[in-house]
Design an enzyme around this catalytic site. Structure first.
Site, PDB file in Angstrom:
ATOM      1  N   TYR A 292      46.796  20.514  22.719  1.00 48.25           N
ATOM      2  CA  TYR A 292      48.052  20.699  23.444  1.00 48.25           C
ATOM      3  C   TYR A 292      49.121  19.724  22.940  1.00 48.25           C
ATOM      4  CZ  TYR A 292      51.045  21.794  27.482  1.00 48.25           C
ATOM      5  OH  TYR A 292      52.078  22.198  28.296  1.00 48.25           O
TER       6      TYR A 292
ATOM      7  N   SER B  51      56.685  19.533  26.505  1.00 51.32           N
ATOM      8  CA  SER B  51      55.921  18.978  27.636  1.00 51.32           C
ATOM      9  C   SER B  51      55.977  17.460  27.491  1.00 51.32           C
ATOM     10  CB  SER B  51      54.468  19.445  27.564  1.00 51.32           C
ATOM     11  OG  SER B  51      53.649  18.671  28.410  1.00 51.32           O
TER      12      SER B  51
HETATM   13  N1  NAP Z   1      53.236  23.655  34.374  1.00 47.34           N
HETATM   14  C1  NAP Z   1      53.334  22.462  33.812  1.00 47.34           C
HETATM   15  O1  NAP Z   1      52.890  21.439  34.389  1.00 47.34           O
HETATM   16  C2  NAP Z   1      54.008  22.295  32.488  1.00 47.34           C
HETATM   17  C3  NAP Z   1      54.372  20.999  32.094  1.00 47.34           C
HETATM   18  C4  NAP Z   1      55.005  20.825  30.878  1.00 47.34           C
HETATM   19  C5  NAP Z   1      55.269  21.918  30.076  1.00 47.34           C
HETATM   20  N2  NAP Z   1      54.902  23.166  30.468  1.00 47.34           N
HETATM   21  C6  NAP Z   1      55.210  24.278  29.568  1.00 47.34           C
HETATM   22  O2  NAP Z   1      56.041  25.200  30.246  1.00 47.34           O
HETATM   23  C7  NAP Z   1      55.878  26.497  29.677  1.00 47.34           C
HETATM   24  C8  NAP Z   1      55.733  27.518  30.803  1.00 47.34           C
HETATM   25  O3  NAP Z   1      54.543  27.238  31.525  1.00 47.34           O
HETATM   26  P1  NAP Z   1      54.345  27.493  33.078  1.00 47.34           P
HETATM   27  O4  NAP Z   1      54.022  26.189  33.681  1.00 47.34           O
HETATM   28  O5  NAP Z   1      55.468  28.294  33.608  1.00 47.34           O
HETATM   29  O6  NAP Z   1      52.971  28.321  33.005  1.00 47.34           O
HETATM   30  P2  NAP Z   1      52.526  29.731  33.555  1.00 47.34           P
HETATM   31  O7  NAP Z   1      52.917  29.897  34.969  1.00 47.34           O
HETATM   32  O8  NAP Z   1      51.098  29.825  33.172  1.00 47.34           O
HETATM   33  O9  NAP Z   1      53.381  30.761  32.683  1.00 47.34           O
HETATM   34  C9  NAP Z   1      53.153  30.937  31.315  1.00 47.34           C
HETATM   35  C10 NAP Z   1      54.018  32.070  30.832  1.00 47.34           C
HETATM   36  O10 NAP Z   1      53.764  32.280  29.426  1.00 47.34           O
HETATM   37  C11 NAP Z   1      53.446  33.652  29.217  1.00 47.34           C
HETATM   38  N3  NAP Z   1      52.468  33.790  28.157  1.00 47.34           N
HETATM   39  C12 NAP Z   1      51.236  33.204  28.091  1.00 47.34           C
HETATM   40  N4  NAP Z   1      50.602  33.597  26.989  1.00 47.34           N
HETATM   41  C13 NAP Z   1      51.428  34.467  26.350  1.00 47.34           C
HETATM   42  C14 NAP Z   1      51.327  35.229  25.152  1.00 47.34           C
HETATM   43  N5  NAP Z   1      50.232  35.171  24.380  1.00 47.34           N
HETATM   44  N6  NAP Z   1      52.364  36.013  24.783  1.00 47.34           N
HETATM   45  C15 NAP Z   1      53.471  36.082  25.564  1.00 47.34           C
HETATM   46  N7  NAP Z   1      53.632  35.381  26.695  1.00 47.34           N
HETATM   47  C16 NAP Z   1      52.623  34.587  27.077  1.00 47.34           C
HETATM   48  C17 NAP Z   1      52.866  34.127  30.541  1.00 47.34           C
HETATM   49  O11 NAP Z   1      53.076  35.518  30.716  1.00 47.34           O
HETATM   50  P3  NAP Z   1      51.941  36.649  30.537  1.00 47.34           P
HETATM   51  O12 NAP Z   1      50.691  36.154  31.207  1.00 47.34           O
HETATM   52  O13 NAP Z   1      52.584  37.825  31.169  1.00 47.34           O
HETATM   53  O14 NAP Z   1      51.788  36.791  29.053  1.00 47.34           O
HETATM   54  C18 NAP Z   1      53.729  33.368  31.548  1.00 47.34           C
HETATM   55  O15 NAP Z   1      54.917  34.072  31.799  1.00 47.34           O
HETATM   56  C19 NAP Z   1      54.688  26.400  28.725  1.00 47.34           C
HETATM   57  O16 NAP Z   1      55.142  26.285  27.401  1.00 47.34           O
HETATM   58  C20 NAP Z   1      54.013  25.099  29.152  1.00 47.34           C
HETATM   59  O17 NAP Z   1      53.292  24.509  28.097  1.00 47.34           O
HETATM   60  C21 NAP Z   1      54.290  23.385  31.672  1.00 47.34           C
END
Ligand code: NAP
Length: 237
Positions: free
Chosen positions: A154, A141
């Site tokens: 985080y 991130s």
């Molecule tokens: N959105 C942003 O602004 C942003 C920015 C920078 C980095 N990121 C990073 O990008 C990555 C993906 O995030 P996203 O934005 O796509 O968020 P999201 O829509 O909330 O998706 C998160 C994913 O992680 C899975 N997950 C959560 N807890 C889990 C667990 N305990 N075991 C297995 N799977 C788990 C969820 O699936 P289930 O609920 O089915 O488990 C979901 O598929 C993360 O690492 C996040 O930190 C996001």
């Protein structure tokens, strides 16, 4: 690397960035192992990917329980007998208050955002190393590049992914395994959205998927070890 008929394991594939990466790689004819906790959502994503004519298996699993990771990789080996690409994407957001005494959120975030990454990588490398090339993509991130008040948990987990990823590159580069760490700013997903943000100006999940696609297609002679992605325009309302 050549993508056609390779196998990729994507964590956090049930929605958001992971789902977008899964669909993009399916369109490149990559077979997919999809991991997340929500079986129904994983199945929906799998059904969308299968339309591209690839093999897709889902593995519903809570990755914060790292003891389950060796058997996950055993299952992937049994189902595909191969693995070339690992996308460590699953993650959670948590605000850190250094004065609180209940540290459950801290431990959970470390387990999922960081410990699962190295447990999974260690196990997956046993399979990836059997190929002529491979790739490991770690989703950190922008919070892995800069700190802010309240970011104690985080930022710590995402800086850890960054450090790990860069060391990993040094360890596996001679095996022709590419490693990158991606540092997105605000992405239009359930985790990223907020009342103060304009969704149309946020990075879109497909933007991250295109970045992963282009990284995988980089010639074997080069590797982008860190990729920072910022919203083109400020998303703040
Ligand atoms: N959105 C942003 O602004 C942003 C920015 C920078 C980095 N990121 C990073 O990008 C990555 C993906 O995030 P996203 O934005 O796509 O968020 P999201 O829509 O909330 O998706 C998160 C994913 O992680 C899975 N997950 C959560 N807890 C889990 C667990 N305990 N075991 C297995 N799977 C788990 C969820 O699936 P289930 O609920 O089915 O488990 C979901 O598929 C993360 O690492 C996040 O930190 C996001």
């Amino acid at each position: 690397m050549k993508l056609n008929n390779k196998v990729a394991l994507i964590t956090g594939a049930s929605q958001g960035i992971g789902r977008a990466i899964a669909l993009n790689l399916a369109s490149e004819k990559i077979n997919l192992a999809l991991v997340g906790r929500n079986e129904a959502k994983l199945k929906t994503v799998a059904d969308e990917c299968i339309k591209f004519g690839v093999r897709v298996k889902i593995y519903p699993l809570d990755l914060a329980d790292t003891s389950k990771i060796p058997s996950l990789i055993e299952s992937v080996k049994a189902d595909f007998n191969s693995l070339s690409v690992l996308v460590n994407n699953a993650g959670t957001y948590a605000n850190g208050n250094p004065f609180e005494s209940n540290l459950k959120d801290w431990d959970y975030a470390l387990d999922l955002n960081f410990k699962a990454v190295y447990h999974l990588t260690n196990q997956a490398l046993k399979l990836i190393s059997e190929n002529d090339d491979g790739a490991i993509i770690n989703i950190s991130s922008i919070a892995g590049q800069m700190t802010y008040k309240g970011g104690e948990i985080y930022c710590a987990t995402k800086y850890a992914v960054r450090a790990y990823s860069n060391c990993l590159f040094e360890s596996v580069r001679e095996k022709n395994i590419k490693v990158t760490c991606i540092f997105p700013g605000y992405v239009n997903t359930e985790m990223g959205r907020g009342e103060n943000l304009d969704e149309s100006k946020m990075i879109q999940p497909d933007d991250i998927a295109l970045t992963v696609n282009s990284f995988l297609k980089t010639p074997l002679t080069a590797c982008q070890t860190e990729i920072v992605i910022r919203p083109q325009r400020t998303p703040y309302k």
